[in-house]
Structure formats: C-alpha cells, structure tokens
Design an enzyme around this catalytic site. Structure first.
Site, mmCIF file in Angstrom:
data_model
loop_
_atom_site.group_PDB
_atom_site.id
_atom_site.type_symbol
_atom_site.label_atom_id
_atom_site.label_comp_id
_atom_site.label_asym_id
_atom_site.label_seq_id
_atom_site.Cartn_x
_atom_site.Cartn_y
_atom_site.Cartn_z
ATOM 1 N N ARG A 29 -35.636 -68.289 63.617
ATOM 2 C CA ARG A 29 -35.710 -69.663 64.120
ATOM 3 C C ARG A 29 -37.135 -70.024 64.505
ATOM 4 N NH1 ARG A 29 -31.079 -69.960 68.682
ATOM 5 N NH2 ARG A 29 -32.804 -70.945 69.748
ATOM 6 N N ARG A 45 -40.038 -70.822 76.674
ATOM 7 C CA ARG A 45 -38.587 -70.974 76.866
ATOM 8 C C ARG A 45 -38.115 -70.208 78.094
ATOM 9 N NH1 ARG A 45 -36.354 -69.003 71.372
ATOM 10 N NH2 ARG A 45 -34.299 -69.281 72.315
ATOM 11 N N ARG A 105 -34.423 -61.547 66.756
ATOM 12 C CA ARG A 105 -33.209 -62.219 66.272
ATOM 13 C C ARG A 105 -33.454 -62.895 64.929
ATOM 14 N NH1 ARG A 105 -30.350 -66.218 70.307
ATOM 15 N NH2 ARG A 105 -32.341 -67.328 70.261
ATOM 16 N N ARG A 119 -28.901 -77.674 81.238
ATOM 17 C CA ARG A 119 -30.069 -76.804 81.337
ATOM 18 C C ARG A 119 -31.001 -77.207 82.458
ATOM 19 N NH1 ARG A 119 -30.042 -74.503 75.862
ATOM 20 N NH2 ARG A 119 -31.670 -72.955 75.863
ATOM 21 N N LYS A 174 -25.246 -66.002 74.732
ATOM 22 C CA LYS A 174 -24.279 -67.093 74.889
ATOM 23 C C LYS A 174 -23.594 -67.438 73.566
ATOM 24 C CE LYS A 174 -27.259 -70.132 76.487
ATOM 25 N NZ LYS A 174 -28.494 -69.322 76.535
HETATM 26 P P1 ADP Z 1 -31.364 -70.422 73.503
HETATM 27 O O1 ADP Z 1 -30.234 -70.487 74.485
HETATM 28 O O2 ADP Z 1 -31.463 -69.106 72.807
HETATM 29 O O3 ADP Z 1 -32.667 -70.876 74.078
HETATM 30 P P2 ADP Z 1 -30.408 -72.813 72.104
HETATM 31 O O4 ADP Z 1 -29.994 -72.781 70.687
HETATM 32 O O5 ADP Z 1 -29.357 -73.051 73.149
HETATM 33 O O6 ADP Z 1 -31.132 -71.420 72.316
HETATM 34 O O7 ADP Z 1 -31.543 -73.921 72.315
HETATM 35 C C1 ADP Z 1 -32.662 -74.020 71.481
HETATM 36 C C2 ADP Z 1 -33.560 -75.153 71.948
HETATM 37 O O8 ADP Z 1 -32.873 -76.423 71.821
HETATM 38 C C3 ADP Z 1 -34.000 -75.114 73.413
HETATM 39 O O9 ADP Z 1 -35.112 -74.270 73.600
HETATM 40 C C4 ADP Z 1 -34.312 -76.585 73.677
HETATM 41 O O10 ADP Z 1 -35.571 -76.954 73.140
HETATM 42 C C5 ADP Z 1 -33.245 -77.308 72.879
HETATM 43 N N1 ADP Z 1 -32.071 -77.560 73.746
HETATM 44 C C6 ADP Z 1 -30.856 -76.949 73.663
HETATM 45 N N2 ADP Z 1 -30.035 -77.378 74.645
HETATM 46 C C7 ADP Z 1 -30.735 -78.282 75.369
HETATM 47 C C8 ADP Z 1 -30.464 -79.057 76.540
HETATM 48 N N3 ADP Z 1 -29.277 -78.990 77.179
HETATM 49 N N4 ADP Z 1 -31.435 -79.876 77.002
HETATM 50 C C9 ADP Z 1 -32.610 -79.961 76.396
HETATM 51 N N5 ADP Z 1 -32.949 -79.243 75.320
HETATM 52 C C10 ADP Z 1 -32.039 -78.405 74.800
#
Ligand code: ADP
Ligand code: ZN
Length: 204
Positions: A151, A162, A121, A87, A13
């Site tokens: 990360r 996750r 990554r 999400r 994404k």
């Molecule tokens: P990825 O899509 O690779 O999991 P992101 O950078 O989008 O990585 O998200 C990293 C973390 O940030 C998620 O695992 C979650 O803990 C938190 N996070 C991101 N977006 C949301 C959301 N919409 N609601 C709740 N937690 C979120």
C-alpha cells in the site's frame, strides 16, 4: 449488535474484521477499504483521499463522515462493524449522534512490533487479502493468485506519521469509550486465530 474496532495501524483490525463479519453476520464498514476503492477507480473523493493517505494523515472529517454515514444508512444503522472509524474525538462524537454503539473492541499491540508488521504487509489488489512479506514465497496472493502490492501508506516514511496520528488523536478514544462502559480490550500480540479466540470470548 453494533461494534467498533479500535487499534493502532498494524494491530490487525482488518484481519479480525473479516472473521467477525462472517461469524457474527455483521456489515463490515472499513473506511480504509472504502477510500482505497475510491482511489482505485479515481473518483473525486479518491483523489482527495490519496493526498492525505500518502502522507499518513487523516482524511478530513466531513469527507470521512459522509462516507461512513452513507454506509451506516445502507446497513439500517444496525449490525455493523466499524473498522478504522472513529479515529479522533470529533468523529466519535458525531458517531454517537448517529448510531448506537454496543461494544468497542480495542486490539492492543506493543508499539515496537507495529513498524515491522506494517512495512512488511502486502495486500492483494483483487481480493483484499493481506499477509506479511515473509509468508509470501512468490509474491502472489494465496487466495486468488493475483499479484500482491505494498500500500502507498505502508512505506516506512509514512508509517511514522500514521503512528504519530494514532497516538495523538486515536488512542484517546480508548478512554472515551471506557468512560461510557462499552470498552473491552483484547491482546493483539498472538496469532490471528488466538486474537479471534479472545474476541469470541467477549462476544460469545
Ligand atoms: P490502518 O488502520 O492500517 O492505518 P486503514 O486502512 O484503516 O489502515 O486507513 C488507511 C488510511 O485511510 C489512514 O491512514 C487515513 O489516511 C485514512 N483513513 C481511514 N479511516 C479514516 C478516518 N476515520 N478518518 C480519517 N482518515 C481515515
Ligand atoms: Zn487475492
């Protein structure tokens, strides 16, 4: 145009969002990037978010929505690209009250490749560039020369939860948006350029 990017962790994404932002002049709103910024500068939100993120759990909806609604307001609630939000169903319903969504692009990837993509990554703390460790001969950022890091949530023990959160809470949104008639699917199995070519076919 108001767009949501859906897809499992590791689907690509963020990589596609950068290209889309440039090509379609959209405001890229990445909840993950915003949380990581807060963690880096150690705000209260950052410290709270860290306790969830390092376990691979979702940050509570109220906190997340406060961040997203602020960013959407800054964009005038138009011409945005949401990456990492919504999400879960509650977030999707809240978003519907707040802004119009024209298209939801689901980047579809086989579950079997995700763990390797995510655990391999590496991300640049300075410019945000990400790449697989196998494409980084000396561990420095090809864009800006800074050091690349893993990360805190890209470690194997966190990745499992996750992916589990994704399957249980986020994947049902595919159905939610399909019923609304705004969903398009693209394969995320090709190279970043191939995936972007598919997205361009959809968006023109
Ligand atoms: P990825 O899509 O690779 O999991 P992101 O950078 O989008 O990585 O998200 C990293 C973390 O940030 C998620 O695992 C979650 O803990 C938190 N996070 C991101 N977006 C949301 C959301 N919409 N609601 C709740 N937690 C979120
Ligand atoms: Zn960099």
């Amino acid at each position: 145009m108001n767009i949501v990017l859906l897809g499992a962790p590791g689907a690509g994404k963020g990589t596609q969002a950068l290209r889309m932002e440039e090509r379609y002049k959209l405001r890229h709103i990445s909840t993950g990037d915003i949380f990581r910024h807060h963690m880096r500068v150690q705000t209260d939100i950052g410290n709270l978010a860290r306790s969830y993120i390092k376990k691979g759990q979702l940050v509570p909806d109220e906190v997340t929505f406060a961040i997203v609604s602020g960013a959407l307001d800054e964009a005038g609630r138009e011409n945005f690209l949401l990456d990492g939000f919504p999400r879960n169903l509650a977030q999707a319903e809240k978003l519907d009250e707040f802004a119009r969504i024209d298209k939801v692009i689901d980047i579809d990837v086989d579950f079997s490749v995700l763990t390797d993509r995510i655990c391999g990554r590496r991300s640049c703390m300075e410019c945000g560039y990400t790449a697989h460790v196998s494409d980084l001969p000396d561990g420095t950022c090809p864009k800006c020369g800074s050091e690349m890091h893993q990360r805190i949530d890209d470690r194997e023990e966190t990745v499992r939860s996750r992916l589990d959160v994704y399957a249980r809470q986020t994947a049902p949104l595919i159905d939610y948006y399909e019923k609304k008639g705004v969903l398009v699917r693209v394969s995320g199995m090709g190279s970043p350029d191939e995936v972007f070519a598919e997205i361009r076919k959809v968006l023109g």
